[in-house]
Write an enzyme that holds these catalytic residues in place. Structure first.
Site, PDB file in Angstrom:
ATOM      1  N   LYS A  22      -0.221  -6.030 -14.233  1.00 43.27           N
ATOM      2  CA  LYS A  22      -0.111  -6.912 -13.067  1.00 43.27           C
ATOM      3  C   LYS A  22      -0.544  -6.188 -11.796  1.00 43.27           C
ATOM      4  O   LYS A  22      -1.333  -6.709 -11.009  1.00 43.27           O
ATOM      5  CB  LYS A  22       1.340  -7.382 -12.909  1.00 43.27           C
ATOM      6  CG  LYS A  22       1.614  -8.077 -11.584  1.00 43.27           C
ATOM      7  CD  LYS A  22       3.051  -8.513 -11.438  1.00 43.27           C
ATOM      8  CE  LYS A  22       3.976  -7.493 -10.833  1.00 43.27           C
ATOM      9  NZ  LYS A  22       3.824  -7.294  -9.387  1.00 43.27           N
ATOM     10  N   ARG A  92       4.451 -11.846  -3.004  1.00 46.18           N
ATOM     11  CA  ARG A  92       4.730 -10.861  -1.950  1.00 46.18           C
ATOM     12  C   ARG A  92       3.538  -9.929  -1.719  1.00 46.18           C
ATOM     13  O   ARG A  92       3.323  -9.450  -0.617  1.00 46.18           O
ATOM     14  CB  ARG A  92       5.981 -10.047  -2.314  1.00 46.18           C
ATOM     15  CG  ARG A  92       7.211 -10.893  -2.416  1.00 46.18           C
ATOM     16  CD  ARG A  92       7.937 -11.001  -1.078  1.00 46.18           C
ATOM     17  NE  ARG A  92       8.495 -12.333  -0.860  1.00 46.18           N
ATOM     18  CZ  ARG A  92       9.454 -12.893  -1.582  1.00 46.18           C
ATOM     19  NH1 ARG A  92       9.960 -12.252  -2.604  1.00 46.18           N
ATOM     20  NH2 ARG A  92       9.895 -14.095  -1.301  1.00 46.18           N
ATOM     21  N   CYS A 116      11.830  -9.851   0.966  1.00 43.26           N
ATOM     22  CA  CYS A 116      11.632  -9.423  -0.414  1.00 43.26           C
ATOM     23  C   CYS A 116      12.976  -9.112  -1.034  1.00 43.26           C
ATOM     24  O   CYS A 116      13.905  -8.697  -0.361  1.00 43.26           O
ATOM     25  CB  CYS A 116      10.757  -8.185  -0.396  1.00 43.26           C
ATOM     26  SG  CYS A 116      10.518  -7.499  -2.000  1.00 43.26           S
ATOM     27  N   PRO A 122       7.908  -3.735   4.944  1.00 44.66           N
ATOM     28  CA  PRO A 122       7.039  -3.750   6.122  1.00 44.66           C
ATOM     29  C   PRO A 122       5.564  -3.563   5.755  1.00 44.66           C
ATOM     30  O   PRO A 122       5.253  -3.073   4.665  1.00 44.66           O
ATOM     31  CB  PRO A 122       7.545  -2.566   6.955  1.00 44.66           C
ATOM     32  CG  PRO A 122       8.294  -1.697   6.019  1.00 44.66           C
ATOM     33  CD  PRO A 122       8.747  -2.536   4.867  1.00 44.66           C
ATOM     34  N   ILE A 123       4.691  -3.966   6.687  1.00 48.00           N
ATOM     35  CA  ILE A 123       3.250  -3.783   6.456  1.00 48.00           C
ATOM     36  C   ILE A 123       2.620  -3.006   7.608  1.00 48.00           C
ATOM     37  O   ILE A 123       1.416  -3.075   7.825  1.00 48.00           O
ATOM     38  CB  ILE A 123       2.525  -5.139   6.244  1.00 48.00           C
ATOM     39  CG1 ILE A 123       2.811  -6.102   7.394  1.00 48.00           C
ATOM     40  CG2 ILE A 123       2.902  -5.757   4.924  1.00 48.00           C
ATOM     41  CD1 ILE A 123       1.876  -7.294   7.406  1.00 48.00           C
ATOM     42  N   ASP A 124       3.480  -2.294   8.343  1.00 40.45           N
ATOM     43  CA  ASP A 124       2.992  -1.545   9.514  1.00 40.45           C
ATOM     44  C   ASP A 124       1.875  -0.560   9.150  1.00 40.45           C
ATOM     45  O   ASP A 124       0.904  -0.393   9.905  1.00 40.45           O
ATOM     46  CB  ASP A 124       4.159  -0.807  10.192  1.00 40.45           C
ATOM     47  CG  ASP A 124       4.932   0.069   9.213  1.00 40.45           C
ATOM     48  OD1 ASP A 124       5.218  -0.407   8.093  1.00 40.45           O
ATOM     49  OD2 ASP A 124       5.248   1.222   9.554  1.00 40.45           O
ATOM     50  N   LEU A 125       1.961   0.067   7.974  1.00 45.61           N
ATOM     51  CA  LEU A 125       0.947   1.064   7.597  1.00 45.61           C
ATOM     52  C   LEU A 125      -0.394   0.396   7.306  1.00 45.61           C
ATOM     53  O   LEU A 125      -1.452   0.936   7.623  1.00 45.61           O
ATOM     54  CB  LEU A 125       1.405   1.866   6.370  1.00 45.61           C
ATOM     55  CG  LEU A 125       2.752   2.573   6.518  1.00 45.61           C
ATOM     56  CD1 LEU A 125       3.141   3.275   5.226  1.00 45.61           C
ATOM     57  CD2 LEU A 125       2.678   3.583   7.670  1.00 45.61           C
ATOM     58  N   ASP A 307       9.562   0.893 -10.611  1.00 47.63           N
ATOM     59  CA  ASP A 307       9.605  -0.367 -11.356  1.00 47.63           C
ATOM     60  C   ASP A 307      10.178  -0.204 -12.769  1.00 47.63           C
ATOM     61  O   ASP A 307      10.566  -1.190 -13.396  1.00 47.63           O
ATOM     62  CB  ASP A 307       8.198  -0.981 -11.465  1.00 47.63           C
ATOM     63  CG  ASP A 307       7.700  -1.480 -10.121  1.00 47.63           C
ATOM     64  OD1 ASP A 307       8.508  -1.559  -9.176  1.00 47.63           O
ATOM     65  OD2 ASP A 307       6.500  -1.792 -10.012  1.00 47.63           O
ATOM     66  N   ARG A 399       6.613 -13.645 -13.133  1.00 44.45           N
ATOM     67  CA  ARG A 399       5.668 -12.958 -12.241  1.00 44.45           C
ATOM     68  C   ARG A 399       5.019 -11.769 -12.945  1.00 44.45           C
ATOM     69  O   ARG A 399       3.897 -11.384 -12.591  1.00 44.45           O
ATOM     70  CB  ARG A 399       6.395 -12.439 -10.988  1.00 44.45           C
ATOM     71  CG  ARG A 399       6.820 -13.507 -10.015  1.00 44.45           C
ATOM     72  CD  ARG A 399       7.398 -12.857  -8.774  1.00 44.45           C
ATOM     73  NE  ARG A 399       6.581 -11.719  -8.392  1.00 44.45           N
ATOM     74  CZ  ARG A 399       7.052 -10.541  -8.010  1.00 44.45           C
ATOM     75  NH1 ARG A 399       8.349 -10.324  -7.938  1.00 44.45           N
ATOM     76  NH2 ARG A 399       6.236  -9.570  -7.688  1.00 44.45           N
TER      77      ARG A 399
HETATM   78  C1  UD1 Z   1       3.586  -1.529  -5.154  1.00 46.31           C
HETATM   79  C2  UD1 Z   1       3.828  -2.297  -6.435  1.00 46.31           C
HETATM   80  C3  UD1 Z   1       5.316  -2.339  -6.753  1.00 46.31           C
HETATM   81  C4  UD1 Z   1       5.874  -0.925  -6.797  1.00 46.31           C
HETATM   82  C5  UD1 Z   1       5.518  -0.165  -5.513  1.00 46.31           C
HETATM   83  C6  UD1 Z   1       5.921   1.297  -5.553  1.00 46.31           C
HETATM   84  C7  UD1 Z   1       2.026  -3.896  -6.544  1.00 46.31           C
HETATM   85  C8  UD1 Z   1       1.605  -5.321  -6.483  1.00 46.31           C
HETATM   86  N1  UD1 Z   1       3.317  -3.646  -6.293  1.00 46.31           N
HETATM   87  O1  UD1 Z   1       4.247  -2.236  -4.123  1.00 46.31           O
HETATM   88  O2  UD1 Z   1       5.497  -2.977  -8.010  1.00 46.31           O
HETATM   89  O3  UD1 Z   1       7.266  -0.989  -6.907  1.00 46.31           O
HETATM   90  O4  UD1 Z   1       4.097  -0.209  -5.292  1.00 46.31           O
HETATM   91  O5  UD1 Z   1       5.343   1.936  -6.629  1.00 46.31           O
HETATM   92  O6  UD1 Z   1       1.245  -3.021  -6.848  1.00 46.31           O
HETATM   93  N2  UD1 Z   1       6.132   0.822   3.338  1.00 46.31           N
HETATM   94  C9  UD1 Z   1       6.248   0.850   4.713  1.00 46.31           C
HETATM   95  N3  UD1 Z   1       5.227   0.324   5.462  1.00 46.31           N
HETATM   96  C10 UD1 Z   1       4.119  -0.231   4.899  1.00 46.31           C
HETATM   97  C11 UD1 Z   1       4.008  -0.246   3.487  1.00 46.31           C
HETATM   98  C12 UD1 Z   1       5.040   0.288   2.733  1.00 46.31           C
HETATM   99  O7  UD1 Z   1       7.239   1.325   5.248  1.00 46.31           O
HETATM  100  O8  UD1 Z   1       3.232  -0.697   5.637  1.00 46.31           O
HETATM  101  C13 UD1 Z   1       7.231   1.382   2.496  1.00 46.31           C
HETATM  102  C14 UD1 Z   1       7.896   0.308   1.632  1.00 46.31           C
HETATM  103  O9  UD1 Z   1       8.896  -0.384   2.354  1.00 46.31           O
HETATM  104  C15 UD1 Z   1       8.462   1.117   0.503  1.00 46.31           C
HETATM  105  C16 UD1 Z   1       7.429   2.255   0.349  1.00 46.31           C
HETATM  106  O10 UD1 Z   1       6.667   2.262   1.554  1.00 46.31           O
HETATM  107  O11 UD1 Z   1       9.693   1.660   0.882  1.00 46.31           O
HETATM  108  C17 UD1 Z   1       6.497   2.110  -0.814  1.00 46.31           C
HETATM  109  O12 UD1 Z   1       5.887   0.850  -0.773  1.00 46.31           O
HETATM  110  P1  UD1 Z   1       4.426   0.587  -1.348  1.00 46.31           P
HETATM  111  O13 UD1 Z   1       3.960   1.785  -2.107  1.00 46.31           O
HETATM  112  O14 UD1 Z   1       3.579   0.079  -0.257  1.00 46.31           O
HETATM  113  O15 UD1 Z   1       4.716  -0.583  -2.396  1.00 46.31           O
HETATM  114  P2  UD1 Z   1       3.904  -1.914  -2.594  1.00 46.31           P
HETATM  115  O16 UD1 Z   1       2.443  -1.662  -2.468  1.00 46.31           O
HETATM  116  O17 UD1 Z   1       4.515  -2.993  -1.773  1.00 46.31           O
END
Ligand code: UD1
Length: 423
Positions: A22, A92, A116, A122-125, A307, A399
């Site tokens: 997925k 998501r 979630c 967050p998506i700040d990064l 996961d 999902r």
């Molecule tokens: C992806 C996976 C998810 C997995 C996760 C970690 C997909 C579709 N989903 O989720 O199944 O559990 O990787 O291996 O591939 N963060 C920030 N700011 C940001 C982005 C992330 O603070 O802009 C934080 C998140 O809150 C979290 C951490 O970074 O605490 C890791 O998140 P991230 O690696 O981005 O996970 P996803 O890509 O959402």
């Protein structure tokens, strides 16, 4: 509404074929948007998140067809650059479309993917990286408007944490940017590698130094390609947990043992024997009574995957002794623990730490899926529980697990899915 009913206590034996991942299929489908041509994504799993991605592609004007496990996307002409709120909320991880849309159209309008089950996401990064690539980002009332004059500009970006989604968005945005992007501290998950292989097959120029730095030399245009989605390492880990919890021997075919190795030490500590009779095949032999899993700390790849923690924690509930789980990626990943407690599991949660005291036996109960992997934990626990378990809120499981019921019943589990009304 459907429910899953499981009569626990059956030994499992046989083979389970592993589906495409997925977490690879979703960014791959988003990547097809970059290509003014036709792409073929093979081994694409049948999941509701994949359906949601296909809906987004169609909404943006792509021709999308699905035949068995191949999704064909024709993104020669796009008709829009906005994803409506209803589609954003369906999945998501829809945010991964942002980099691709803005790179292809010069403009993108999305809404926030919403809250979630795992806590704030967050998506700040993602947004700050796009800004560095020359994108103007405006956020207002939950809507994100991105715009770029001409092409994005390659630059140097260092992620403070190796976010999987942000790395994917940067890759998609930077492939056709002007100049080279150097991304430091990128996520190293195998799904990132899979995305890079596909993009390079389309004509992108991405190189990795193997330790978290990616070099993306922008090219002016990508062309269509075919790609086979890598096997799902989390689905694989879930079926390993199914064997572990029931004292069974299972063979998982079409999988990728190399990328699943990160969960082996915990299972081996609990007495499971794992071997790889072929490069795409994994055989697990579990002891009659599972031992303790020791301390499992979730980490970015190549650490233990967050996961896979829930299904393994469910197995630890009947392991002999104490297992400790430390969640280092997400803030709120233990919602499913209350549901396991209904089945007689003995788990203490304190912030990011869950301490599991193994009990000799769980009891069947009525439980609900709280999220995707929490739902998998319910199934794992129910396979070992005495008596009957009924699991609701299956939309979470749909999902991420293709034909979970069929796969488990084929190896001897007493499991069925039915309409709640027939009950
Ligand atoms: C992806 C996976 C998810 C997995 C996760 C970690 C997909 C579709 N989903 O989720 O199944 O559990 O990787 O291996 O591939 N963060 C920030 N700011 C940001 C982005 C992330 O603070 O802009 C934080 C998140 O809150 C979290 C951490 O970074 O605490 C890791 O998140 P991230 O690696 O981005 O996970 P996803 O890509 O959402």
């Amino acid at each position: 509404m459907d429910i899953i009913r499981i009569q626990g206590g059956r030994r499992l034996a046989g083979e389970i074929p592993i589906h495409g991942a997925k977490n690879s299929a979703l960014p791959l489908l988003a990547a097809t948007l970059l290509v003014p041509g036709v792409c073929y994504i093979h081994n694409c799993p049948h999941l509701s998140d994949v359906d949601a991605s296909m809906k987004i592609l169609r909404h943006l004007g792509c021709g999308v067809t699905q035949q068995e496990d191949t999704v064909t996307v024709d993104a020669t002409v796009l008709s829009g650059c906005a994803i409506p709120d209803a589609l954003m909320r369906e999945m998501r991880s829809s945010i991964v479309f942002l980099g691709a849309i803005v790179a292809r159209c010069g403009e993108a309008v999305l809404t926030y993917p919403g809250g979630c089950e795992l806590g704030p996401r967050p998506i700040d990064l993602h947004l700050s990286a796009l800004r560095r690539l020359g994108v103007t980002v405006e956020e207002q009332h939950g809507t994100i408007r991105c715009r770029v004059e001409k092409r994005l500009r390659g630059t140097e970006i260092t992620l403070p944490i190796p976010s999987v989604g942000a790395t994917e968005n940067i890759l998609l945005a930077a492939c056709t940017a002007e100049g080279t992007t150097v991304l430091h501290h990128a996520a190293r998950e195998p799904e990132i590698r899979d995305l890079c292989h596909f993009l390079n097959a389309c004509g992108a120029s991405i190189r990795s130094d193997g330790s978290g730095t990616l070099f993306i030399r922008g090219v002016s245009r990508l062309q269509g390609a075919a790609h086979r989605v890598m096997p799902d390492r989390i689905e694989t880990a879930t079926y390993l947990a199914a064997a572990a919890v029931t004292g069974s021997t299972l063979t998982l075919t079409g999988c990728s043992p190399d990328t699943t190795m990160t969960v082996f030490p915990a299972l081996e500590q609990a007495g499971c024997v794992l071997n790889t009779p072929a490069p795409d095949c994994l055989c697990v032999q579990a002891p009659a009574r599972l031992g303790k899993l020791g301390t499992v700390r979730t980490m970015p790849y190549p650490g233990f995957p967050t996961d896979a923690a829930a299904p393994l924690l469910a197995a630890a509930c009947v392991g002999e002794g104490t297992s400790v789980f430390v969640e280092n990626i997400f803030e709120n990943r233990y919602k499913y623990v209350d549901e396991l407690a209904r089945m007689g599991a003995c788990i203490q949660v304190d912030g990011r730490v869950a301490v599991v005291e193994g009990v000799p036996r769980l009891q069947g109960a009525s439980v609900a899926c709280t999220d995707l992997r929490g739902g998998a934990a319910m199934v794992i626990a129910a396979l070992a529980a005495q008596g009957r378990t009924e699991i609701t809120a299956l939309q979470h499981l749909d999902r991420g697990y293709q034909d979970l019921v069929g796969c488990l019943s084929a190896v001897g589990a007493e499991i069925c899915r039915m309409d709640e009304q027939e009950n």
